[in-house]
Scaffold this motif. Structure first.
Motif, PDB file in Angstrom:
ATOM      1  N   VAL A   1      23.938  55.890 -14.837  1.00 43.82           N
ATOM      2  CA  VAL A   1      22.817  55.334 -15.643  1.00 43.82           C
ATOM      3  C   VAL A   1      23.350  55.229 -17.034  1.00 43.82           C
ATOM      4  N   PRO A   2      23.316  54.463 -17.558  1.00 42.06           N
ATOM      5  CA  PRO A   2      22.951  54.028 -19.575  1.00 42.06           C
ATOM      6  C   PRO A   2      22.608  55.478 -20.105  1.00 42.06           C
TER       7      PRO A   2
ATOM      8  N   TYR B   1      18.901  59.261 -20.426  1.00 36.55           N
ATOM      9  CA  TYR B   1      19.246  61.027 -20.031  1.00 36.55           C
ATOM     10  C   TYR B   1      18.697  61.288 -22.240  1.00 36.55           C
ATOM     11  N   THR B   2      17.002  60.519 -22.015  1.00 34.77           N
ATOM     12  CA  THR B   2      17.081  61.707 -23.475  1.00 34.77           C
ATOM     13  C   THR B   2      15.389  61.942 -22.812  1.00 34.77           C
TER      14      THR B   2
ATOM     15  N   GLY C   1      13.937  59.382 -22.137  1.00 35.35           N
ATOM     16  CA  GLY C   1      14.183  57.780 -21.238  1.00 35.35           C
ATOM     17  C   GLY C   1      13.167  58.537 -19.071  1.00 35.35           C
ATOM     18  N   ALA C   2      14.171  57.730 -18.939  1.00 33.08           N
ATOM     19  CA  ALA C   2      14.009  57.805 -17.537  1.00 33.08           C
ATOM     20  C   ALA C   2      13.645  59.030 -16.650  1.00 33.08           C
ATOM     21  N   ASN C   3      14.826  59.858 -17.224  1.00 34.04           N
ATOM     22  CA  ASN C   3      14.646  61.331 -16.788  1.00 34.04           C
ATOM     23  C   ASN C   3      14.309  62.401 -17.107  1.00 34.04           C
TER      24      ASN C   3
ATOM     25  N   GLU D   1      22.463  68.039 -20.894  1.00 35.51           N
ATOM     26  CA  GLU D   1      22.959  69.251 -21.469  1.00 35.51           C
ATOM     27  C   GLU D   1      21.840  69.963 -20.542  1.00 35.51           C
ATOM     28  N   THR D   2      20.612  69.268 -20.937  1.00 33.86           N
ATOM     29  CA  THR D   2      19.155  70.026 -20.413  1.00 33.86           C
ATOM     30  C   THR D   2      19.667  69.933 -18.742  1.00 33.86           C
TER      31      THR D   2
END
Length: 179
Positions: A112-113, A117-118, A121-123, A128-129
């Motif tokens: 995914v974009p 990954y913020t 964001g969705a995740n 890194e985390t």
């Protein structure tokens, strides 16, 4: 010149677009050894002694894989368990491991974009985390940890042009160790 070992943990590199493009971008560099775990161990029977010997021969180790459920691929995890053993890859008394001081780079592709990954964001977390076990493992093994290489959107949204740019940057990074 530093010798670079690229340990690739993609279940089927022949069916990969992004991971294959990264590998293809560095395959012809004279100081880079490409080591495909799934091609070497299709039966998952890892030769830990051979793997340790390969690691010992190189100065820079690149661990490349697609992100599978916020982790590495199954064979790569098994490889870590078999190869990174107490007394060789890490110690508990402060003495140096066999990997101490070698440079380590984790290079991952995510389907995914990047905005997924913020924290917002969705995740709800960065790569890194989510992959912090890599950092902890490399630190325990006394590697000189280099910044993570990340290619986002490999299943959704990565253009051929962006992949070509990522592959070129990967080539430049690994080529820089030849100096």
């Amino acid at each position: 010149m530093s010798k670079v070992l690229l340990v690739i943990g993609h279940p089927d590199l022949s069916q990969s677009k992004a991971n294959a493009a990264l590998v293809d971008a560095v395959r012809d560099l004279a100081h880079v050894t490409v080591h495909d775990l799934y091609a070497t161990y299709p039966d998952f029977q890892i030769d830990a002694d051979a793997e340790r010997a390969l690691l010992a021969e190189h100065d820079v180790i690149v661990f490349q894989h697609p992100v599978f459920w916020y982790n590495t691929t199954p064979l790569f995890k098994q490889w870590q368990d078999k190869v990174f053993t107490f007394g060789w890859a890490f110690t508990m008394d402060g003495s140096s491991s066999q990997l101490a001081g070698k440079k380590a780079i984790v290079a991952v592709t995510a389907g995914v974009p990047g905005d997924h990954y913020t924290p917002e964001g969705a995740n709800q977390a960065t790569l890194e985390t989510l992959l912090s076990s890599w950092h902890a493992t490399l630190r325990l093994c006394q590697f000189d940890i280099q910044p993570m290489v990340k290619v986002y959107g490999t299943a959704f949204g990565l253009s051929d042009e962006d992949l070509a740019i990522a592959a070129k940057q990967y080539n430049e990074l690994l080529a820089s160790f030849a100096a």
